[in-house]
Design an enzyme around this catalytic site. Structure first.
Site, PDB file in Angstrom:
ATOM      1  N   LYS A 112       0.819  -1.217   0.000  1.00 32.75           N
ATOM      2  CA  LYS A 112       0.000   0.000   0.000  1.00 32.75           C
ATOM      3  C   LYS A 112       0.852   1.266   0.000  1.00 32.75           C
ATOM      4  O   LYS A 112       0.446   2.274  -0.565  1.00 32.75           O
ATOM      5  CB  LYS A 112      -0.983  -0.012   1.169  1.00 32.75           C
ATOM      6  CG  LYS A 112      -2.033  -1.097   0.974  1.00 32.75           C
ATOM      7  CD  LYS A 112      -3.231  -0.977   1.874  1.00 32.75           C
ATOM      8  CE  LYS A 112      -4.257  -2.023   1.411  1.00 32.75           C
ATOM      9  NZ  LYS A 112      -5.445  -2.059   2.231  1.00 32.75           N
ATOM     10  N   LYS A 195      -6.001 -10.903  -6.162  1.00 28.92           N
ATOM     11  CA  LYS A 195      -7.062 -10.942  -5.156  1.00 28.92           C
ATOM     12  C   LYS A 195      -8.201 -10.001  -5.530  1.00 28.92           C
ATOM     13  O   LYS A 195      -7.949  -8.880  -5.982  1.00 28.92           O
ATOM     14  CB  LYS A 195      -6.439 -10.499  -3.822  1.00 28.92           C
ATOM     15  CG  LYS A 195      -7.380 -10.470  -2.654  1.00 28.92           C
ATOM     16  CD  LYS A 195      -6.703  -9.897  -1.408  1.00 28.92           C
ATOM     17  CE  LYS A 195      -6.967  -8.409  -1.262  1.00 28.92           C
ATOM     18  NZ  LYS A 195      -6.870  -7.914   0.131  1.00 28.92           N
ATOM     19  N   LYS A 198     -11.148  -4.131  -3.198  1.00 30.94           N
ATOM     20  CA  LYS A 198     -11.867  -2.893  -3.504  1.00 30.94           C
ATOM     21  C   LYS A 198     -10.988  -1.883  -4.233  1.00 30.94           C
ATOM     22  O   LYS A 198     -11.498  -0.981  -4.889  1.00 30.94           O
ATOM     23  CB  LYS A 198     -12.447  -2.290  -2.229  1.00 30.94           C
ATOM     24  CG  LYS A 198     -11.389  -1.876  -1.251  1.00 30.94           C
ATOM     25  CD  LYS A 198     -11.990  -1.134  -0.094  1.00 30.94           C
ATOM     26  CE  LYS A 198     -10.931  -0.661   0.875  1.00 30.94           C
ATOM     27  NZ  LYS A 198     -10.247  -1.699   1.618  1.00 30.94           N
TER      28      LYS A 198
HETATM   29  N1  AQP Z   1     -10.411 -11.479  -2.200  1.00 27.26           N
HETATM   30  C1  AQP Z   1     -10.584 -11.933  -0.975  1.00 27.26           C
HETATM   31  N2  AQP Z   1     -10.749 -13.253  -0.733  1.00 27.26           N
HETATM   32  C2  AQP Z   1     -10.934 -13.714   0.520  1.00 27.26           C
HETATM   33  N3  AQP Z   1     -11.003 -12.914   1.604  1.00 27.26           N
HETATM   34  C3  AQP Z   1     -10.847 -11.590   1.419  1.00 27.26           C
HETATM   35  N4  AQP Z   1     -10.874 -10.545   2.268  1.00 27.26           N
HETATM   36  C4  AQP Z   1     -10.694  -9.403   1.561  1.00 27.26           C
HETATM   37  N5  AQP Z   1     -10.534  -9.676   0.260  1.00 27.26           N
HETATM   38  C5  AQP Z   1     -10.646 -11.030   0.136  1.00 27.26           C
HETATM   39  C6  AQP Z   1     -11.102 -10.659   3.710  1.00 27.26           C
HETATM   40  O1  AQP Z   1     -12.138  -9.774   4.071  1.00 27.26           O
HETATM   41  C7  AQP Z   1     -11.956  -9.377   5.429  1.00 27.26           C
HETATM   42  C8  AQP Z   1     -12.146  -7.895   5.576  1.00 27.26           C
HETATM   43  O2  AQP Z   1     -11.013  -7.272   5.057  1.00 27.26           O
HETATM   44  P1  AQP Z   1     -10.689  -5.769   5.223  1.00 27.26           P
HETATM   45  O3  AQP Z   1     -11.571  -5.064   6.119  1.00 27.26           O
HETATM   46  O4  AQP Z   1      -9.217  -5.656   5.437  1.00 27.26           O
HETATM   47  O5  AQP Z   1     -11.059  -5.367   3.803  1.00 27.26           O
HETATM   48  P2  AQP Z   1     -10.024  -4.983   2.820  1.00 27.26           P
HETATM   49  O6  AQP Z   1      -8.783  -5.813   2.931  1.00 27.26           O
HETATM   50  O7  AQP Z   1      -9.912  -3.527   3.004  1.00 27.26           O
HETATM   51  O8  AQP Z   1     -10.742  -5.354   1.505  1.00 27.26           O
HETATM   52  P3  AQP Z   1      -9.910  -5.398   0.253  1.00 27.26           P
HETATM   53  O9  AQP Z   1     -10.837  -5.337  -0.874  1.00 27.26           O
HETATM   54  O10 AQP Z   1      -8.980  -6.547   0.351  1.00 27.26           O
HETATM   55  O11 AQP Z   1      -9.136  -4.016   0.364  1.00 27.26           O
HETATM   56  P4  AQP Z   1      -7.723  -3.604  -0.158  1.00 27.26           P
HETATM   57  O12 AQP Z   1      -7.882  -3.473  -1.633  1.00 27.26           O
HETATM   58  O13 AQP Z   1      -7.507  -2.285   0.514  1.00 27.26           O
HETATM   59  O14 AQP Z   1      -6.753  -4.653   0.257  1.00 27.26           O
HETATM   60  C9  AQP Z   1     -10.571  -9.855   5.832  1.00 27.26           C
HETATM   61  O15 AQP Z   1     -10.694 -11.005   6.643  1.00 27.26           O
HETATM   62  C10 AQP Z   1      -9.910 -10.196   4.531  1.00 27.26           C
HETATM   63  O16 AQP Z   1      -8.973 -11.246   4.665  1.00 27.26           O
END
Ligand code: AQP
Length: 329
Positions: A112, A195, A198
């Site tokens: 990030k 993965k 978002k």
């Molecule tokens: N693609 C995924 N597959 C399985 N599990 C996932 N999680 C996120 N993406 C996947 C799981 O969702 C939970 C919440 O995660 P968070 O609040 O950290 O959400 P996030 O990581 O901000 O969502 P993103 O989309 O993954 O964001 P970015 O792009 O910022 O990294 C966690 O348990 C996570 O493992």
């Protein structure tokens, strides 16, 4: 009952299928068998630039989605992180346990922060995994249901707990990541080697998006060369991802799905999965709307959750403060 804690960030207008299948689905199931604590981690959400009104809105929408997806506030303790001040209080102690080099090795931070100039990266983003450790340790959680991307943060949490325990006496339970293999990593529909996240909205199915659009995204998912519908993550990551999603949402095994689609084309699979997704998200959306129709009631429910969470968190914090040598409050 064994304890469970997990959290989710209110950083998007909607959760996506990866969040649901990787984490929230397990949260719901574990309510039956564990003493569960689930939080919307708004403190984590301000580690990146944000809009205050939007954060407030997204925090409520996040809580509403958790309720709509099956979190039962009578069984689980559902709360918003910033309403339990013990989280940042314990986090400071944990920051003093963590090595700078150790924290620097966190791959999520590296990914990030690599996208921007270092002066624009907040110290909060750097210490994020330490706050996450505090979230977990405050509740003496045995298990933390998360997706694969969180494994390294969980290892850090265990290391910090172990270090504290050996230096100051046994205080924290060592938590284990609870990662369900089949849905540990849901992949992006447009790039099935990455993965679903978002940060890359093209190949993401959001739970709160227009169901027609969601179905269309599934229908236009990148599939692989060849024709056969078989689960083969190496050679057919796109088809395998669709099969994982299909299986998780319907309860049908991947083997049964392979049989059902034997001799049929990718188009059939994608059309059917599109319908499965529409059937899944449509009632969730109606339920989210009904929770959001009464924000005062929702806030009340969350305040109750925070009170229950505090009762547990305050005990751990008091013990921690005593062990590190602070005067009793
Ligand atoms: N693609 C995924 N597959 C399985 N599990 C996932 N999680 C996120 N993406 C996947 C799981 O969702 C939970 C919440 O995660 P968070 O609040 O950290 O959400 P996030 O990581 O901000 O969502 P993103 O989309 O993954 O964001 P970015 O792009 O910022 O990294 C966690 O348990 C996570 O493992």
């Amino acid at each position: 009952l064994p304890r469970v804690l997990s959290g989710i960030q209110p950083t998007a207008d909607s959760f996506h299928l990866g969040n649901y299948l990787g984490a929230i689905r397990q949260w719901v199931a574990m309510q039956e068998t564990h003493d569960t604590f689930y939080c919307v981690v708004d403190l984590h959400a301000i580690t990146v630039e944000h809009d205050p009104e939007l954060l407030r809105q997204r925090t409520r929408v996040s809580a509403a989605q958790l309720l709509a997806l099956g979190i039962d506030p009578d069984r689980a303790t559902l709360f918003v992180q910033s309403q339990v001040p013990e989280h940042p209080q314990l986090s400071w102690v944990m920051e003093c346990m963590a090595g700078f080099g150790e924290a620097s090795r966190m791959t999520q931070f590296k990914d990030k922060s690599a996208r921007q100039a270092l002066d624009r990266v907040s110290v909060g983003l750097f210490t994020y995994p330490v706050l996450q450790a505090a979230d977990i340790l405050l509740y003496q959680a045995n298990f933390v249901p998360v997706g694969e991307d969180q494994r390294q943060h969980l290892e850090l949490t265990r290391d910090l707990a172990q270090r504290f325990n050996s230096r100051f006496g046994r205080t924290f339970t060592l938590p284990e990541a609870y990662i369900v293999k089949d849905t540990a990593k849901i992949f992006d529909l447009q790039d099935p080697t990455a993965k679903m996240s978002k940060s890359v909205p093209a190949g993401v199915v959001e739970l709160l998006e227009d169901p027609k659009k969601a179905a269309k995204k599934i229908r236009s998912a990148v599939t692989d060369t060849g024709r056969e519908i078989v689960y083969d993550t190496e050679n057919k990551p796109g088809v395998s991802n669709l099969l994982s999603i299909y299986s998780a949402l319907t309860g049908k095994s991947v083997a049964d799905l392979e049989k059902a689609y034997d001799g049929r084309g990718y188009g059939d699979l994608k059309k059917d999965l599109g319908e499965v997704v529409v059937d899944f998200i449509t009632p969730v959306q109606a339920s989210v709307r009904s929770y959001l129709d009464d924000p005062a009631e929702l806030d009340k429910l969350l305040a109750k959750g925070a009170e229950r969470a505090r009762a547990v968190a305050a005990k751990t914090l008091a013990q921690t403060y005593e062990r590190v040598g602070f005067l009793a409050g």
